[in-house]
Design a protein around this motif. Structure first.
Motif, mmCIF file in Angstrom:
data_model
loop_
_atom_site.group_PDB
_atom_site.id
_atom_site.type_symbol
_atom_site.label_atom_id
_atom_site.label_comp_id
_atom_site.label_asym_id
_atom_site.label_seq_id
_atom_site.Cartn_x
_atom_site.Cartn_y
_atom_site.Cartn_z
ATOM 1 N N ALA A 1 19.536 -82.441 1.931
ATOM 2 C CA ALA A 1 18.614 -82.336 0.804
ATOM 3 C C ALA A 1 17.164 -82.498 1.260
ATOM 4 C CB ALA A 1 18.954 -83.399 -0.247
ATOM 5 N N PHE A 2 16.928 -83.462 2.141
ATOM 6 C CA PHE A 2 15.578 -83.671 2.666
ATOM 7 C C PHE A 2 15.100 -82.449 3.448
ATOM 8 C CE2 PHE A 2 15.774 -88.437 2.191
ATOM 9 C CZ PHE A 2 14.591 -88.552 1.477
ATOM 10 N N SER A 3 16.005 -81.824 4.195
ATOM 11 C CA SER A 3 15.613 -80.681 5.023
ATOM 12 C C SER A 3 15.161 -79.496 4.188
ATOM 13 C CB SER A 3 16.779 -80.262 5.926
ATOM 14 O OG SER A 3 17.854 -79.738 5.153
ATOM 15 N N THR A 4 15.692 -79.340 2.971
ATOM 16 C CA THR A 4 15.282 -78.232 2.107
ATOM 17 C C THR A 4 13.898 -78.447 1.513
ATOM 18 O OG1 THR A 4 16.310 -79.194 0.129
ATOM 19 C CG2 THR A 4 17.685 -77.763 1.494
ATOM 20 N N CYS A 5 13.406 -79.691 1.558
ATOM 21 C CA CYS A 5 12.101 -80.011 0.970
ATOM 22 C C CYS A 5 11.012 -80.238 2.005
ATOM 23 C CB CYS A 5 12.197 -81.279 0.110
ATOM 24 S SG CYS A 5 13.415 -81.222 -1.202
ATOM 25 N N PHE B 1 9.972 -67.405 -4.227
ATOM 26 C CA PHE B 1 8.676 -68.076 -4.269
ATOM 27 C C PHE B 1 8.028 -68.114 -2.884
ATOM 28 C CE2 PHE B 1 10.611 -70.188 -8.091
ATOM 29 C CZ PHE B 1 9.739 -69.618 -9.016
ATOM 30 N N LEU B 2 8.824 -68.257 -1.848
ATOM 31 C CA LEU B 2 8.291 -68.241 -0.488
ATOM 32 C C LEU B 2 7.669 -66.880 -0.175
ATOM 33 C CD1 LEU B 2 7.849 -69.474 2.284
ATOM 34 C CD2 LEU B 2 10.214 -68.872 2.873
ATOM 35 N N ARG B 3 8.303 -65.825 -0.652
ATOM 36 C CA ARG B 3 7.759 -64.478 -0.462
ATOM 37 C C ARG B 3 6.410 -64.344 -1.172
ATOM 38 N NH1 ARG B 3 12.043 -62.070 -1.465
ATOM 39 N NH2 ARG B 3 11.865 -61.494 -3.660
ATOM 40 N N GLY C 1 -7.038 -69.216 -4.201
ATOM 41 C CA GLY C 1 -6.869 -70.651 -3.970
ATOM 42 C C GLY C 1 -6.223 -71.352 -5.151
ATOM 43 N N SER C 2 -6.702 -71.060 -6.370
ATOM 44 C CA SER C 2 -6.122 -71.660 -7.575
ATOM 45 C C SER C 2 -4.690 -71.193 -7.796
ATOM 46 C CB SER C 2 -6.975 -71.304 -8.800
ATOM 47 O OG SER C 2 -8.293 -71.761 -8.654
ATOM 48 N N SER C 3 -4.444 -69.908 -7.535
ATOM 49 C CA SER C 3 -3.087 -69.373 -7.683
ATOM 50 C C SER C 3 -2.120 -70.075 -6.747
ATOM 51 C CB SER C 3 -3.076 -67.863 -7.412
ATOM 52 O OG SER C 3 -3.912 -67.177 -8.324
ATOM 53 N N GLU C 4 -2.576 -70.363 -5.527
ATOM 54 C CA GLU C 4 -1.698 -71.033 -4.574
ATOM 55 C C GLU C 4 -1.368 -72.455 -5.026
ATOM 56 O OE1 GLU C 4 -1.404 -72.030 0.223
ATOM 57 O OE2 GLU C 4 -2.674 -70.407 -0.520
ATOM 58 N N CYS C 5 -2.339 -73.133 -5.640
ATOM 59 C CA CYS C 5 -2.079 -74.487 -6.156
ATOM 60 C C CYS C 5 -0.910 -74.476 -7.137
ATOM 61 C CB CYS C 5 -3.330 -75.043 -6.840
ATOM 62 S SG CYS C 5 -4.669 -75.480 -5.725
ATOM 63 N N PHE C 6 -0.942 -73.538 -8.077
ATOM 64 C CA PHE C 6 0.112 -73.482 -9.086
ATOM 65 C C PHE C 6 1.425 -72.964 -8.513
ATOM 66 C CE2 PHE C 6 -3.386 -74.077 -11.948
ATOM 67 C CZ PHE C 6 -2.825 -74.764 -13.011
ATOM 68 N N LEU C 7 1.357 -72.042 -7.553
ATOM 69 C CA LEU C 7 2.595 -71.550 -6.944
ATOM 70 C C LEU C 7 3.304 -72.666 -6.179
ATOM 71 C CD1 LEU C 7 4.441 -69.132 -6.440
ATOM 72 C CD2 LEU C 7 3.092 -68.614 -4.391
ATOM 73 N N LEU C 8 2.552 -73.517 -5.503
ATOM 74 C CA LEU C 8 3.154 -74.651 -4.794
ATOM 75 C C LEU C 8 3.832 -75.600 -5.764
ATOM 76 C CD1 LEU C 8 0.384 -75.392 -2.126
ATOM 77 C CD2 LEU C 8 2.673 -74.487 -1.690
ATOM 78 N N SER C 9 3.264 -75.759 -6.965
ATOM 79 C CA SER C 9 3.910 -76.629 -7.966
ATOM 80 C C SER C 9 5.182 -75.978 -8.509
ATOM 81 C CB SER C 9 2.936 -76.934 -9.109
ATOM 82 O OG SER C 9 2.652 -75.781 -9.871
ATOM 83 N N MET C 10 5.198 -74.638 -8.627
ATOM 84 C CA MET C 10 6.414 -73.943 -9.051
ATOM 85 C C MET C 10 7.519 -74.090 -8.004
ATOM 86 S SD MET C 10 5.624 -72.761 -12.041
ATOM 87 C CE MET C 10 4.602 -74.237 -12.182
ATOM 88 N N MET C 11 7.128 -74.056 -6.748
ATOM 89 C CA MET C 11 8.104 -74.238 -5.668
ATOM 90 C C MET C 11 8.668 -75.658 -5.682
ATOM 91 S SD MET C 11 6.066 -72.175 -2.656
ATOM 92 C CE MET C 11 7.381 -72.192 -1.432
ATOM 93 N N ALA C 12 7.838 -76.632 -6.029
ATOM 94 C CA ALA C 12 8.318 -78.018 -6.145
ATOM 95 C C ALA C 12 9.313 -78.144 -7.295
ATOM 96 C CB ALA C 12 7.144 -78.964 -6.350
#
Length: 316
Positions: free
Chosen positions: A237-241, A62-64, A108-119
């Motif tokens: 755990a905090f460091s990974t987020c 997902f980072l890629r 921009g919209s794609s990035e919004c949803f990708l950030l939620s997938m990463m969460a």
């Protein structure tokens, strides 16, 4: 409505940041450096996460995708902005303006949803670690990435087609450095109440809905972390987020200031600064945040550099 006493606008003039030639050259150099760092940083993330065997996990997949999105996102605006800073006439055709706006909304919209997938990925990794590899399998990750990229299609098509179908019979100067929705909306020569209502609805759906998913995921994550018995486990755990949280805060914090109030009374200069932060600055900071705060990425970069150096020594 058809333009009766005036001709329909066929091109727009982008006012940009300043008319001072010396300031324009200084801004060109500054933004060129920022854009170069953005491209190098994001392509470095893409290369490292693609080649290093230790980074073949959903998180780095997902980072890629995020880095690829950032490259595309900046490509829509920054090259044109750099050309305009050195050009005496900062014009863009009507079709060009609509095209730029479409891809801006799309990425921009794609990035919004990708950030939620990463969460969600971090949620499964921390709250259900034993089933992480089963839940976040290759097929699901691929579909989540494709869904994130394609989520930008409906909002970009609707927003752009509806806005550009309005009559533009009057001023043609956009008080901005690219064709963004709110500044273009100010040039429409008829009532835009319906469009503004639709734009607000789209904003709530395509910005606030994925943001709500992020909030829910991190609420569960924080609850799980606080229940961990050891301080070492909680810190790890905090460091990974932390990197993802910083990126989310930067992106959503600035974007919401612009799109939750498309015709707000903010000065044009302040709006340009806000837009600059999420269109130029944030894409540059993302790879820096993920590389400096992530030991695995730093180790992978060192391994890649070491391999390249050794290969050159072997050739010599």
């Amino acid at each position: 409505m058809i333009c009766e006493n005036h001709t329909q606008v066929t091109e727009f003039i982008l006012r940009g940041f300043t008319n001072n030639p010396e300031m324009q050259v200084s801004l060109f150099v500054l933004f060129l450096v920022i854009y170069t760092v953005t491209l190098l940083g994001n392509f470095l993330i893409v290369t490292v996460t693609s080649m290093d065997p230790a980074l073949q996990t959903p998180m780095y997949f997902f980072l890629r995708n995020l880095s690829l999105l950032e490259v595309c996102f900046t490509l829509v605006m920054v090259p044109k902005m750099l050309v305009d800073l050195l050009s005496p006439r900062k014009s863009i055709s009507f079709v060009g303006c609509g095209t730029q706006m479409y891809f801006f909304f799309f990425f921009g919209s794609s990035e919004c949803f990708l950030l939620s997938m990463m969460a969600y990925d971090r949620f499964v990794a921390i709250c259900d670690p034993l089933r992480y590899s089963v839940v976040m399998n290759r097929s699901l990750c691929l579909w989540m990435a494709v869904g994130s990229w394609m989520s930008g299609v409906p909002v970009s098509m609707l927003q752009t087609a509806w806005l550009m179908a309005h009559p533009f019979c009057g001023p043609s100067t956009i008080d901005h450095f690219f064709c963004d929705g709110p500044p273009v909306l100010r040039l429409v020569t008829e009532d835009t109440t319906m469009y503004e209502m639709q734009a607000l609805t789209s904003t709530l759906l395509f910005i606030m809905f994925p943001f709500s998913l992020i909030l829910v995921s991190y609420t569960r994550i924080i609850k799980t972390i606080l229940m961990m018995p050891s301080a070492t486990s909680r810190k790890k755990a905090f460091s990974t987020c932390s990197s993802h949280l910083i990126v989310v805060s930067l992106f959503y914090g600035t974007a919401s200031l612009t799109y939750l109030r498309p015709k707000s009374n903010q000065s044009p200069e302040s709006k340009k600064l806000v837009s600059l932060s999420y269109t130029v600055i944030t894409p540059m900071l993302n790879p820096i945040i993920y590389s400096l705060r992530n030991n695995e990425v730093k180790a992978a970069v060192k391994r890649m550099i070491t391999v390249k150096v050794l290969q050159k020594l072997d050739v010599l």
